[in-house]
Design a protein around this motif. Structure first.
Motif, PDB file in Angstrom:
ATOM      1  N   VAL A 183      -2.545   0.909  11.859  1.00 41.24           N
ATOM      2  CA  VAL A 183      -1.301   1.657  11.659  1.00 41.24           C
ATOM      3  C   VAL A 183      -0.364   0.873  10.745  1.00 41.24           C
ATOM      4  CG1 VAL A 183       0.773   2.540  12.797  1.00 41.24           C
ATOM      5  CG2 VAL A 183      -1.461   2.891  13.852  1.00 41.24           C
ATOM      6  N   GLN A 184      -0.299  -0.427  10.955  1.00 42.92           N
ATOM      7  CA  GLN A 184       0.565  -1.268  10.121  1.00 42.92           C
ATOM      8  C   GLN A 184       0.173  -1.160   8.655  1.00 42.92           C
ATOM      9  OE1 GLN A 184      -0.223  -5.008  11.926  1.00 42.92           O
ATOM     10  NE2 GLN A 184       0.922  -4.548  13.795  1.00 42.92           N
ATOM     11  N   GLU A 185      -1.122  -1.263   8.391  1.00 38.38           N
ATOM     12  CA  GLU A 185      -1.574  -1.228   7.000  1.00 38.38           C
ATOM     13  C   GLU A 185      -1.368   0.149   6.378  1.00 38.38           C
ATOM     14  OE1 GLU A 185      -5.377  -2.625   4.284  1.00 38.38           O
ATOM     15  OE2 GLU A 185      -5.428  -2.863   6.459  1.00 38.38           O
ATOM     16  N   VAL A 186      -1.689   1.211   7.140  1.00 34.90           N
ATOM     17  CA  VAL A 186      -1.510   2.574   6.627  1.00 34.90           C
ATOM     18  C   VAL A 186      -0.047   2.826   6.282  1.00 34.90           C
ATOM     19  CG1 VAL A 186      -1.538   5.015   7.297  1.00 34.90           C
ATOM     20  CG2 VAL A 186      -3.526   3.574   7.754  1.00 34.90           C
ATOM     21  N   CYS A 187       0.841   2.456   7.206  1.00 35.05           N
ATOM     22  CA  CYS A 187       2.266   2.747   7.006  1.00 35.05           C
ATOM     23  C   CYS A 187       2.891   1.849   5.944  1.00 35.05           C
ATOM     24  CB  CYS A 187       3.011   2.604   8.333  1.00 35.05           C
ATOM     25  SG  CYS A 187       2.588   3.865   9.540  1.00 35.05           S
ATOM     26  N   ALA A 188       2.523   0.569   5.924  1.00 36.43           N
ATOM     27  CA  ALA A 188       3.093  -0.330   4.917  1.00 36.43           C
ATOM     28  C   ALA A 188       2.672   0.090   3.514  1.00 36.43           C
ATOM     29  CB  ALA A 188       2.662  -1.765   5.194  1.00 36.43           C
ATOM     30  N   THR A 189       1.399   0.414   3.347  1.00 45.22           N
ATOM     31  CA  THR A 189       0.902   0.855   2.038  1.00 45.22           C
ATOM     32  C   THR A 189       1.590   2.143   1.601  1.00 45.22           C
ATOM     33  OG1 THR A 189      -1.246  -0.169   2.476  1.00 45.22           O
ATOM     34  CG2 THR A 189      -1.154   1.487   0.738  1.00 45.22           C
ATOM     35  N   ALA A 190       1.708   3.078   2.546  1.00 44.67           N
ATOM     36  CA  ALA A 190       2.341   4.359   2.213  1.00 44.67           C
ATOM     37  C   ALA A 190       3.823   4.172   1.889  1.00 44.67           C
ATOM     38  CB  ALA A 190       2.173   5.333   3.370  1.00 44.67           C
ATOM     39  N   ALA A 191       4.484   3.280   2.620  1.00 47.46           N
ATOM     40  CA  ALA A 191       5.914   3.053   2.377  1.00 47.46           C
ATOM     41  C   ALA A 191       6.150   2.533   0.969  1.00 47.46           C
ATOM     42  CB  ALA A 191       6.462   2.060   3.402  1.00 47.46           C
ATOM     43  N   LEU A 192       5.319   1.611   0.523  1.00 46.19           N
ATOM     44  CA  LEU A 192       5.501   1.032  -0.820  1.00 46.19           C
ATOM     45  C   LEU A 192       5.041   2.005  -1.902  1.00 46.19           C
ATOM     46  CD1 LEU A 192       4.310  -2.596  -0.017  1.00 46.19           C
ATOM     47  CD2 LEU A 192       6.651  -1.785  -0.316  1.00 46.19           C
ATOM     48  N   THR A 193       4.005   2.789  -1.606  1.00 44.77           N
ATOM     49  CA  THR A 193       3.523   3.766  -2.584  1.00 44.77           C
ATOM     50  C   THR A 193       4.542   4.872  -2.823  1.00 44.77           C
ATOM     51  OG1 THR A 193       1.241   3.345  -1.901  1.00 44.77           O
ATOM     52  CG2 THR A 193       1.650   5.383  -3.111  1.00 44.77           C
TER      53      THR A 193
END
Length: 450
Positions: A183-193
């Protein structure tokens, strides 16, 4: 008694009815005789229909699925039947689920559907769940963001990202808050994208940079370059995580900075109580062998974390001096002794065996005993066997178990003296750990008479 909100209870009900059919057929036959199912299952109430949905006979399960539409509370069992091994049952259940599933019921059934989705025929339910929940609003889907099952949270956040239901700031907070690494990776990547302008960084970067998880922090540190704020990466050069330190060094170097100089400046003050352990190991990660001169004085630093990282740094730089590190095997901090033993393991034979054996005594601190035995075990040969046999009756469970494993895996060293009578005596003392055949084999390898 059944907790209808717990997917595990529904799965247990199905499994236990089936277990009775296979492992307690006499009990089931008596039950079916005393309370037989009618030919027309429309006469059944919800409780008996639930049992029929789990029946051993696929024809009865199929009939029960047809009647289940009258009892919405049994939809969880229909979900389970969607992965049934019998094709007719499976197809009937899938038809019922298609007709019954809406956003509200999908939210309730999501944990169970995703659990069943791990089965061989469980993909249908997961696909159906995804189609329905893509119609859900942000508020409806938010229920799943707090679900205790990480699989549910992963599924929900992926849908939210796909549907662009969450803004960058919300995704960043989710990445910082959720304990699950996916979840951390999915959300962090999406937030920056999803970032569109520079102003949004003010809301996105702070949660990422302050997150406990290293992967989330590293994403935030890397984003500092894109945000035009490379100078903010400098404090992360001393982060406790190697991944975050590496990302910080990348950002600094891209702007022409010299991370090694930053580390050297901080490690020069060997008595600085504010020195961070991450800065110590960071110097070894990007420095050269000449930097060992800055790490050696840190072996006596008052902070245990700094001492441990100094030992690790010398190992990274391949500048290990066994005699210099030897006093740290008596360090009061377990983390220091553990790091020292790990560092000295390849050169264990440079330390006196008797000195190490003395440190396995019961009067020594436990972490010292463990470190000493680790090095004695690395010694090999009769030294390792002598130490291990001496600890077979030790009151400490870990040492006793480790010693037994060491004896069982022991083989004479290629350069050891064959026919050593002490080896035979030690193997005889530990004969309870071997079969007669293996014991004879070990003695033969050592050149000892059986």
């Amino acid at each position: 008694m059944l907790d209808v909100a717990d997917p595990g209870d529904w799965l247990a009900l199905d499994a236990e009815v089936r277990e009775a059919a296979w492992h307690r057929p006499q009990f089931l036959a008596e039950w079916e005789h005393s309370a037989p199912l009618p030919a027309d299952l429309a006469q059944l109430g919800a409780s008996r229909l639930a049992v029929a949905l789990c029946h051993r006979d696929g024809r009865i399960r199929q009939k029960a699925v047809r009647q289940s539409a009258r009892h919405p509370g049994l939809l969880p069992l229909v979900v389970i039947r969607c992965a049934d091994w019998a094709g007719p049952v499976r197809e009937q259940a899938r038809q019922v689920l298609r007709e019954a599933l809406d956003v509200n019921s999908a939210l309730d059934l999501a944990p169970l559907i995703l659990r069943v989705g791990r089965r061989d025929r469980g993909a249908f339910g997961v696909d159906a769940l995804g189609r329905i929940l893509r119609q859900a609003s942000h508020g409806q889907l938010a229920v799943l963001f707090a679900d205790p099952d990480r699989t549910v949270r992963r599924f929900a956040y992926r849908l939210a990202v796909e549907g662009r239901l969450l803004g960058s700031a919300e995704l960043a907070r989710a990445a910082a808050r959720d304990p699950d690494s996916v979840v951390q990776e999915v959300c962090a990547t999406a937030a920056l994208t999803a970032l569109g302008d520079g102003d949004a960084y003010e809301e996105v970067l702070p949660p990422l940079l302050s997150a406990r998880n290293p992967r989330t922090r590293s994403a935030g540190v890397t984003a500092l370059r894109r945000a035009g704020r490379p100078q903010q990466a400098e404090p992360f050069l001393g982060d406790r995580s190697g991944l975050v330190r590496a990302c910080a060094r990348y950002v600094i170097r891209q702007q022409g900075g010299d991370p090694a100089a930053w580390y050297r400046e901080r490690c020069t003050a060997s008595d600085d109580p504010e020195l961070r352990p991450g800065a110590v190991i960071g110097l070894a990660e990007c420095g050269d062998r000449t930097d060992a001169g800055l790490l050696r004085p840190l072996l006596v630093h008052p902070a245990a974390g700094v001492r441990a990282r100094a030992v690790a740094g010398l190992r990274v730089l391949d500048c290990v001096d066994a005699q210099q590190l030897r006093p740290l095997l008596d360090d009061p901090a377990a983390v220091v002794v553990r790091e020292t033993a790990s560092t000295l393991e390849p050169s264990a034979e440079e330390l006196p065996a008797d000195w190490l054996l003395e440190r396995t005594g019961s009067e020594r601190p436990r972490h010292v005993r463990l470190g000493a035995f680790r090095l004695l075990d690395a010694y090999g040969g009769i030294v390792a066997l002598r130490a291990a046999v001496g600890l077979l009756e030790d009151p400490d469970t870990k040492l006793r178990t480790w010693a037994a494993q060491s004896v069982q895996g022991w083989h004479p060293s290629p350069d050891g003296r064959r026919g050593d009578a002490e080896v035979g005596e030690l193997l005889d003392q530990s004969r309870h750990l071997f079969s007669d055949h293996v014991l004879r084999r070990r003695k033969w390898e050592a050149g000892v008479e059986s």
